[in-house]
Write a protein that holds these residues in place. Structure first.
Motif, PDB file in Angstrom:
ATOM      1  N   THR A 286       0.822  -1.209   0.000  1.00  0.00           N
ATOM      2  CA  THR A 286       0.000   0.000   0.000  1.00  0.00           C
ATOM      3  C   THR A 286       0.856   1.259   0.000  1.00  0.00           C
ATOM      4  O   THR A 286       0.330   2.373   0.024  1.00  0.00           O
ATOM      5  CB  THR A 286      -0.926   0.021   1.236  1.00  0.00           C
ATOM      6  OG1 THR A 286      -0.131  -0.066   2.420  1.00  0.00           O
ATOM      7  CG2 THR A 286      -1.898  -1.145   1.188  1.00  0.00           C
ATOM      8  N   THR A 288       3.066   4.121  -1.568  1.00  0.00           N
ATOM      9  CA  THR A 288       3.106   4.787  -2.873  1.00  0.00           C
ATOM     10  C   THR A 288       4.544   5.164  -3.196  1.00  0.00           C
ATOM     11  O   THR A 288       4.958   6.309  -3.053  1.00  0.00           O
ATOM     12  CB  THR A 288       2.213   6.032  -2.868  1.00  0.00           C
ATOM     13  OG1 THR A 288       2.621   6.883  -1.783  1.00  0.00           O
ATOM     14  CG2 THR A 288       0.752   5.658  -2.689  1.00  0.00           C
ATOM     15  N   SER A 345      -8.404  -0.700   1.345  1.00  0.00           N
ATOM     16  CA  SER A 345      -7.141   0.028   1.192  1.00  0.00           C
ATOM     17  C   SER A 345      -6.013  -0.575   2.009  1.00  0.00           C
ATOM     18  O   SER A 345      -4.839  -0.269   1.776  1.00  0.00           O
ATOM     19  CB  SER A 345      -7.334   1.491   1.589  1.00  0.00           C
ATOM     20  OG  SER A 345      -7.806   1.589   2.927  1.00  0.00           O
ATOM     21  N   SER A 537      -2.020   3.915  -5.625  1.00  0.00           N
ATOM     22  CA  SER A 537      -1.985   3.650  -4.189  1.00  0.00           C
ATOM     23  C   SER A 537      -1.825   2.174  -3.823  1.00  0.00           C
ATOM     24  O   SER A 537      -1.893   1.829  -2.646  1.00  0.00           O
ATOM     25  CB  SER A 537      -3.282   4.178  -3.536  1.00  0.00           C
ATOM     26  OG  SER A 537      -4.415   3.565  -4.134  1.00  0.00           O
TER      27      SER A 537
END
Length: 552
Positions: A286, A288, A345, A537
């Motif tokens: 996760t 970036t 996420s 992301s």
């Protein structure tokens, strides 16, 4: 551009030839670009079959010969490359001229200048040498475009022998053009393929069928594009030998040691197949970070059921959810279909569901967004098609649109839109022997996505190297530069991922170079990896390990 067929002569040493040579010849006979005008039949002191057989028997030591025989007993039933075939059935009434050779310091030369004059009469464009040692002398000046001969990276060894017994990562094949300007040969083709470490004859089977494609393919290019095509081929290959030196045939003691080692490894593979299964799983991050970052330390494993594997992840991120389209293969069926895995996420699996299944194997669900609609091109090589599907209700409902290609065996089709054209990258097997799916990358282009008229790139195959050919995910751009992920399958399938920078992509050129690699993390149980994709992301790739079977 030529309009008359190329006039070709063959150099052989007998009329009963292996099947791979027969099909090479048959391809030329049926082609629109070449005609076989003459056969040069090599003649030496060993003119009869008994002498030839005796000479061949002395070529290798008794231990090596026995090793080859046992290998053939174990695996030869599935190979056909050396099946005896009658030359005359392919050639009909083509002229055959007997040729005597004499040994010279620079190679073998035709001993009779009158024979050379006779050969000149046929006004040859190319001589294809399928038998005998390196040629020298007047014969090199006879054909307009030289004498072409194959060379495997061996030295008095059977093809594939050293690569198997030493468990080398690749087997190299070269095609050389000999002429007065290049008496030691000009490289016009080089291939690195994956040896089958289980079997010498299986490796030979793959090597010779791969070999059968190169000569006809290059003759077709010469016919279509002219002499400049050969010059461009020569520029594509590094004449250095980056992957090993020639090795001499081992002495009897060394050969016995290698045979014992080979068959011990074979027993280990049998045991491993009984006790373990191949298992692919998904890794995600996760963070970036730069997509060119290659460390696996930031990745976590995605939770998945134990009765299946997930591989080839392609990613769509929408409304803080990530949708991973994967090849799902249940252990009990052994046939792949496409499943979508929904995560939040944090990488927690919320739901997964099968979205596409056929009666044949599906994998590598390549995704693209065109005019705000998602399309999928799964691998459908088992059906000999390249199939395009449209998403009608994201992400679960998909409908068939059309076949982009038919009657072609491809792997891992990957599209990229650039300079007003769609570019299709895929590995292709032109042998119908399931060979080349790892080491020959082909490129096609079209101005329209919904087309069946994809144009073959003149440099095809654009890559002939198992360490960097097969696609490994979406091609992407960063800072106006193009990057193509590819698989490194040298030594084993799915060993690592390359990130290659594409430096030339047009209707006439293709070039790329290796920028960096994503290597497996064996310390954490990741033995291989072969697909890589990311969004702003979320980043995903797959990992490989052996999973112990449960018998109770």
């Amino acid at each position: 551009m030529n309009f008359e067929k190329l006039k070709v002569a063959l150099i052989l040493d007998q009329e009963i030839i292996p099947l791979w040579q027969y099909q090479l010849i048959e391809t030329l006979v049926k082609s629109a670009y070449a005609e076989i005008s003459l056969v040069l039949m090599l003649t030496s002191l060993a003119t009869n079959k008994r002498c030839r057989k005796r000479a061949a028997g002395k070529k290798y030591t008794a231990v090596v010969n026995l090793h080859l025989q046992v290998d053939r007993m174990l695996f030869g039933s599935t190979t056909n490359f050396d099946r005896p075939s009658d030359l005359k059935e392919a050639l009909g009434q083509t002229d055959i001229l007997s040729v005597y050779l004499k040994e010279e310091s620079a190679g073998s030369a035709i001993s009779n200048s009158k024979i050379v004059s006779q050969i000149n009469y046929y006004d040859l464009d190319v001589i294809l040498q399928l038998a005998g040692d390196k040629l020298s002398g007047e014969i090199l000046s006879v054909p307009r475009y030289g004498v072409w001969a194959y060379q495997h990276k061996v030295n008095d060894c059977p093809v594939g022998y050293m690569e198997v017994v030493n468990q080398q990562d690749t087997l190299r094949t070269d095609l050389l053009l000999f002429s007065p300007f290049f008496p030691n040969g000009q490289l016009i083709y080089r291939s690195f393929m994956l040896p089958d470490h289980l079997s010498i004859i299986n490796t030979q089977h793959a090597a010779y069928w791969r070999t059968s494609l190169a000569m006809p393919r290059i003759l077709q290019g010469l016919f279509k594009y002219g002499e400049g095509y050969l010059q461009n081929l020569a520029k594509r290959f590094d004449t250095k030998d980056p992957k090993g030196r020639l090795e001499a045939l081992p002495n009897p003691v060394q050969a016995l040691t290698k045979a014992v080692s080979h068959f011990t490894y074979l027993l280990y593979r049998v045991w491993r197949k009984i006790m373990y299964r191949d298992h692919w799983f998904i890794l995600f991050s996760t963070q970036t970070e730069d997509p060119l970052t290659t460390s696996l330390s930031r990745y976590k494993r995605l939770a998945q059921p134990a009765d299946r594997f997930w591989a080839d992840p392609f990613l769509v991120t929408h409304a803080e959810k990530h949708y991973l389209f994967v090849e799902e293969l249940l252990n009990r069926t052994g046939k792949g279909h496409i499943t979508v895995v929904e995560t939040n996420s944090n990488g927690e699996v919320l739901h997964f569901e099968k979205v596409l299944e056929k009666e044949y194997h599906l994998s590598y669900p390549f995704l693209l967004n065109h005019n705000n609609t998602y399309y999928m091109i799964p691998e459908t090589g088992a059906n000999r098609t390249v199939e395009l599907y449209r998403c009608t209700e994201f992400p679960y409902k998909w409908e068939f649109v059309m076949n982009l290609m038919e009657n072609v065996l491809t792997a891992d089709v990957t599209l990229f839109f650039y300079n007003g054209k769609w570019w299709m990258f895929c590995c292709v097997d032109g042998t119908d022997q399931n060979i080349g799916m790892l080491d020959e990358l082909h490129l096609y282009y079209s101005e329209e996505l919904f087309s069946t008229e994809w144009i073959s790139h003149p440099c095809n195959p654009i890559i002939t190297d198992v360490s960097r050919a097969r696609p490994a995910g979406r091609i992407f751009m960063k800072d106006n530069k193009i990057y193509r992920p590819s698989q490194d399958c040298s030594g084993m399938y799915g060993k690592a991922i390359n990130i290659n920078q594409v430096t030339a992509l047009s209707e006439t050129e293709y070039n790329e170079h290796l920028l960096t690699k994503i290597l497996p993390d064996k310390g954490n149980g990741i033995l291989g990896t072969h697909t890589y994709n990311f969004s702003d992301s979320f980043t995903v790739l797959d990992g490989f390990r052996y999973l112990r079977k449960r018998f109770l």
